[in-house]
Design an enzyme around this catalytic site. Structure first.
Site, PDB file in Angstrom:
ATOM      1  N   MET A   1       0.813  -1.213   0.000  1.00  0.00           N
ATOM      2  CA  MET A   1       0.000   0.000   0.000  1.00  0.00           C
ATOM      3  C   MET A   1       0.853   1.271   0.000  1.00  0.00           C
ATOM      4  SD  MET A   1      -2.913  -1.201   2.754  1.00  0.00           S
ATOM      5  CE  MET A   1      -3.832   0.346   2.649  1.00  0.00           C
ATOM      6  N   HIS A   2       0.197   2.398  -0.221  1.00  0.00           N
ATOM      7  CA  HIS A   2       0.722   3.754   0.000  1.00  0.00           C
ATOM      8  C   HIS A   2       1.719   4.231  -1.045  1.00  0.00           C
ATOM      9  CE1 HIS A   2      -1.066   3.005   3.892  1.00  0.00           C
ATOM     10  NE2 HIS A   2      -0.133   2.157   4.246  1.00  0.00           N
TER      11      HIS A   2
ATOM     12  N   ASP B   1      -2.556  -5.029   0.630  1.00  0.00           N
ATOM     13  CA  ASP B   1      -2.025  -6.320   1.097  1.00  0.00           C
ATOM     14  C   ASP B   1      -2.645  -6.808   2.403  1.00  0.00           C
ATOM     15  OD1 ASP B   1      -0.740  -4.330   2.567  1.00  0.00           O
ATOM     16  OD2 ASP B   1       1.281  -4.912   1.973  1.00  0.00           O
TER      17      ASP B   1
END
Length: 484
Positions: A79-80, A235
């Site tokens: 992520m991110h 995830d």
């Protein structure tokens, strides 16, 4: 057959399951991380495509017939990450990853704007996407001026697979641009970073169709054209789909390098003040919370390196029966702490050491300290309105039955140990591919694995553990003023 593709920081996994959710085969390809400066962490998105090609090629070499029978695809990914594209969908710079901390000043500035916590339900952490774009604007203005789309890592893979700019709720909740309660982009939060909704992908739920496989790739891999691709998940949410942690009150504790207490929720229950992550789940009308411990098994591995004994040898010295706390306490803040303190500067400590404090007492204190850190996360979730009645243990540290007894007793909750199997993000992604292809009820698909054993709290030590936890709670404010 159904295909799950998981883009991890260290590699891509392609997992094939059949209609009964049995794993048929998998392929894997490794990835590297570039660290050109201290605190920086980047990857070239073209390498994600190469790794995905290699993982599918490995899978096809053993399972070409099964790959040809795929009816649905699901995606998950770390992520991110900030993947910046120009108007021609060309990558403008390497992706800035989740564990990159260069934008700490920008994150603090955005977090000081009360709208961010109010709308996203989360602290703006340096690893999140929005502060990275603020950093690019401040430090690479020529790149920022060309940004036509910002995609999360797995959604860049979708662009390659399907030719569309689409994301979903669970991954987008980690950007600091999503109104997490409304499950929609926030125009005012985007404007706060000089962006607008035209630069964002469209949004669907993780179980919904988000593109179809391009005919060029289908032909190359011996697959059918037009296979639907599910929205997928970040995830952690994908792993929760694999674990069957999708209904209110369901939870798992992950005892890995870092530690996670993950709880599914039927409502939006933010608590940013205690550094709890509150994100959309991959299933519609569902959210999740996470308490994060930065050093879980890492704490035991640290002691192992000093003691010259393996982690297994250290825990074996404690025997099977849970012992009462000795009076030696350990704070597992070796690299700071996330929940509940959001403190990157705090560091760990042993207290209560005496002449009789041997190696076993230190090992016991480390296991208890991590267990109490999980209790901190449980308390933080409780403040947000989440009540848990049991948790499932996953991760390498869950092999230690002593540690699970300590966690069960510290939490006051039974800890279930799942039967052996692969319940990770790629499996969760494959489940989402099955759902999008068949229209099956997501909760009927995302079921929990069979329980191999349950570790109950040791009732006779409940009082001693409660007293030790109160000591533990008093240590953070005591040592914080003397931490550099």
């Amino acid at each position: 057959m159904y295909l799950g593709l998981d883009l991890g920081t260290s590699g891509v996994k392609a997992l094939l399951i059949d209609a009964g959710q049995s794993i048929v085969g998998s392929g894997h390809a490794s990835l590297d991380v570039s660290r050109p400066h201290p605190g920086w962490s980047e990857q070239n998105p073209a390498e994600w495509i190469g790794a995905c090609e290699a993982a599918i090629a490995e899978l096809r070499s053993a399972h070409a017939k099964e790959l040809a029978a795929v009816k649905g695809i699901g995606l998950s990914g770390h992520m991110h990450g900030a993947t910046l594209l120009d108007a021609a969908d060309q990558v403008l710079r390497p992706c800035i990853l989740w564990n990159d901390t260069r934008s700490h000043a920008e994150a603090a500035a955005l977090d000081a704007d009360p709208r961010f916590r109010q709308l996203t339900g989360n602290i703006v952490f340096p690893g999140f996407t929005a502060p990275k774009l603020a950093w690019v604007k401040n430090n690479e203005p020529a790149v920022f001026a060309k940004v036509a789309k910002v995609l999360l890592p797995k959604d860049f893979l979708r662009l390659w697979l399907a030719g569309e700019h689409i994301s979903e709720m669970s991954d987008s909740a980690g950007t600091s641009w999503l109104d997490v309660g409304k499950r929609a982009w926030s125009a005012e939060l985007l404007a706060a970073t000089s962006l607008d909704e035209r630069q964002m992908p469209s949004l669907v739920e993780g179980t919904a169709k988000a593109g179809t496989l391009r005919s060029e790739l289908a032909t190359k891999w011996g697959m059918q054209a037009g296979i639907p691709i599910a929205g997928g998940a970040g995830d952690n949410a994908a792993s929760a789909c694999g674990m069957g942690t999708v209904g209110a009150g369901q939870a798992f504790v992950s005892l890995g390098t870092s530690g996670v207490l993950f709880a599914a929720n039927a409502a939006y229950l933010p608590n940013p003040e205690s550094a709890v992550h509150t994100f959309c789940h991959a299933l519609p009308g569902t959210w999740h919370q996470m308490g994060v411990i930065l050093s879980a098994t890492d704490s035991l591995n640290w002691l192992s390196g000093i003691a010259g004994k393996s982690a297994g040898e250290l825990t074996a010295e404690l025997g099977d029966a849970l012992q009462a706390p000795t009076g030696v306490s350990f704070l597992p803040y070796l690299s700071g702490e996330r929940t509940p303190h959001n403190d990157s500067a705090i560091r760990g400590a042993f207290t209560g050491l005496a002449h009789e404090s041997g190696r076993a007492a230190l090992t016991q204190a480390v296991l208890e300290g991590v267990a109490f850190a999980f209790r901190d996360s449980l308390e933080a979730l409780a403040k947000a309105g989440t009540t848990l009645t049991r948790v499932t243990a996953i991760g390498g540290g869950s092999r230690s039955r002593y540690w699970l007894k300590a966690i069960a007793t510290a939490l006051g909750l039974p800890v279930d140990i799942p039967a052996d199997g692969d319940f990770g993000a790629a499996f969760g992604a494959a489940r989402l591919g099955l759902i999008v292809a068949t229209g099956a009820d997501p909760r009927a698909v995302c079921t929990a694995p069979a329980t191999d054993a349950t570790v109950e709290p040791v009732a006779a030590l409940g009082g001693a553990y409660a007293d030790a936890y109160q000591r533990y709670r008093q240590l953070y404010p005591a040592i914080r003023p003397v931490t550099a």
